[in-house]
Design a protein around this motif. Structure first.
Motif, PDB file in Angstrom:
ATOM      1  N   HIS A   1       0.820  -1.210   0.000  1.00 16.89           N
ATOM      2  CA  HIS A   1       0.000   0.000   0.000  1.00 16.89           C
ATOM      3  C   HIS A   1       0.855   1.261   0.000  1.00 16.89           C
TER       4      HIS A   1
ATOM      5  N   LEU B   1      -8.888  -4.217   4.187  1.00 18.97           N
ATOM      6  CA  LEU B   1      -9.605  -3.185   3.441  1.00 18.97           C
ATOM      7  C   LEU B   1     -10.631  -2.482   4.325  1.00 18.97           C
TER       8      LEU B   1
ATOM      9  N   ALA C   1     -12.196   5.240   3.483  1.00 21.39           N
ATOM     10  CA  ALA C   1     -12.801   4.919   2.180  1.00 21.39           C
ATOM     11  C   ALA C   1     -11.863   5.201   1.006  1.00 21.39           C
ATOM     12  N   ASP C   2     -11.169   6.355   1.019  1.00 21.80           N
ATOM     13  CA  ASP C   2     -10.294   6.688  -0.105  1.00 21.80           C
ATOM     14  C   ASP C   2      -9.070   5.774  -0.149  1.00 21.80           C
ATOM     15  N   GLU C   3      -8.543   5.422   1.037  1.00 24.94           N
ATOM     16  CA  GLU C   3      -7.391   4.520   1.075  1.00 24.94           C
ATOM     17  C   GLU C   3      -7.795   3.108   0.656  1.00 24.94           C
ATOM     18  N   ALA C   4      -9.006   2.693   1.046  1.00 22.81           N
ATOM     19  CA  ALA C   4      -9.486   1.369   0.665  1.00 22.81           C
ATOM     20  C   ALA C   4      -9.666   1.277  -0.845  1.00 22.81           C
ATOM     21  N   GLU C   5     -10.130   2.347  -1.461  1.00 24.90           N
ATOM     22  CA  GLU C   5     -10.300   2.344  -2.917  1.00 24.90           C
ATOM     23  C   GLU C   5      -8.949   2.227  -3.623  1.00 24.90           C
ATOM     24  N   LEU C   6      -7.945   2.956  -3.118  1.00 21.00           N
ATOM     25  CA  LEU C   6      -6.595   2.833  -3.681  1.00 21.00           C
ATOM     26  C   LEU C   6      -6.075   1.408  -3.493  1.00 21.00           C
TER      27      LEU C   6
ATOM     28  N   ARG D   1      -7.698  -1.363  -3.301  1.00 20.31           N
ATOM     29  CA  ARG D   1      -8.353  -2.280  -4.249  1.00 20.31           C
ATOM     30  C   ARG D   1      -7.664  -2.217  -5.615  1.00 20.31           C
ATOM     31  N   MET D   2      -7.318  -1.017  -6.039  1.00 26.40           N
ATOM     32  CA  MET D   2      -6.591  -0.865  -7.301  1.00 26.40           C
ATOM     33  C   MET D   2      -5.215  -1.516  -7.207  1.00 26.40           C
TER      34      MET D   2
ATOM     35  N   ALA E   1     -10.364  -7.283  -4.087  1.00 19.08           N
ATOM     36  CA  ALA E   1     -10.367  -5.978  -4.756  1.00 19.08           C
ATOM     37  C   ALA E   1     -11.663  -5.736  -5.495  1.00 19.08           C
TER      38      ALA E   1
END
Length: 287
Positions: free
Chosen positions: A182, A225, A230-235, A237-238, A287
């Motif tokens: 991460h 996750l 929320a924004d870190e979790a979205e990154l 997943r990518m 993801a």
């Protein structure tokens, strides 16, 4: 008439102890006798470690520490002590499955699950017990308290006493691998394909060495996750999706050249174990 009164008094005297005992609940660290009681013999931390395979070290600040073994068909190791004004009873037993070894005979008002795989049951401010079955060790653990119980008190004391399991060690190591990924691989930036390849190779080596199952990897990845904003979790997943894709390139034709270019020397390449590939697929599914 006088004789009848004497007989009545004698009967009442015999019955009173039985009436007083009715409805009482055994305190922490005691066993109610059913037939003949199991023998309890004094023991030591060293004897218990040798016989039961668990180091029952008393926590710092413990007083009136006493070790014993309760022998019977299913022997129990026991540590009792006082700490910070509370009296504790820690038990361990070899077991083929989860069972109640606490010796606590209560109707519980509250229950919960801890983040380290233990079950808690308690009555606020009164008695409580926290238990964990370690399947990989074939061992049941129980920590009970006669008064002053709540969820945080039970969980905090158990964290000092319950051994770290192999599954917990794998989970902590896996989380460290995810945190590294991460913080070091950012999709779409310069050199990101090589960073993804390095992280994919490190994770694949980890899966090969640890023996983690795909189901465990998915559950831990989901938990990681869920712990992120929320924004870190979205990154993340990518990142997981990119790492899974990089693993596909590493194990395809020409993958060895890509591995040499990413700067990581893999230990288990080409990761032919189906479980390793399953764990990588679990990352993509998370993801």
């Amino acid at each position: 008439m006088k004789r009848n009164c004497v007989v009545y008094v004698l009967i009442l005297a015999l019955c009173l102890p039985l009436l007083v005992g009715c409805g009482k609940t055994a305190p922490a660290g005691t066993e109610e006798a059913v037939g003949l009681p199991n023998p309890v013999k004094p023991s030591s931390r060293e004897e218990i470690a040798e016989r039961f395979g668990v180091d029952m070290a008393a926590p710092e600040g413990a007083e009136e520490v006493a070790y014993s073994i309760i022998d019977g068909e299913a022997p129990l190791a026991q540590l009792v002590y006082n700490r910070s004004g509370l009296s504790w009873c820690f038990r361990a037993a070899k077991s083929a499955g989860s069972e109640d070894i606490s010796g606590m005979y209560y109707e519980w008002a509250r229950s919960a699950e801890s983040d380290f795989g233990a079950r808690l049951r308690w009555n606020d401010g009164e008695a409580g017990v926290i238990e964990r079955y370690d399947a990989e060790e074939g061992r049941m653990l129980s920590l009970s308290l006669g008064h002053g119980a709540d969820e945080s008190v039970l969980a905090a004391e158990a964290a000092l006493l319950f051994p770290v399991t192999a599954a917990q060690q794998r989970g902590e190591a896996f989380r460290a691998r995810l945190e590294e990924a991460h913080g070091s691989y950012f999709p779409g930036t310069a050199g990101s394909s090589l960073s993804a390849s390095a992280q994919a190779a490190k994770l694949a080596d980890f899966f090969a060495e640890s023996g983690m199952s795909p189901e465990e990897a998915r559950a831990l990845a989901d938990a990681y996750l869920a712990s992120l904003p929320a924004d870190e979790a979205e990154l993340m997943r990518m990142q997981l999706d990119g790492i899974a894709g990089a693993f596909g390139y590493l194990t395809d034709v020409g993958g060895q050249l890509l591995l040499a270019s990413c700067g990581y020397e893999a230990q288990s390449y080409p990761w032919e174990d189906a479980a390793v590939r399953g764990c990588i697929d679990a990352l993509r599914a998370a993801a």
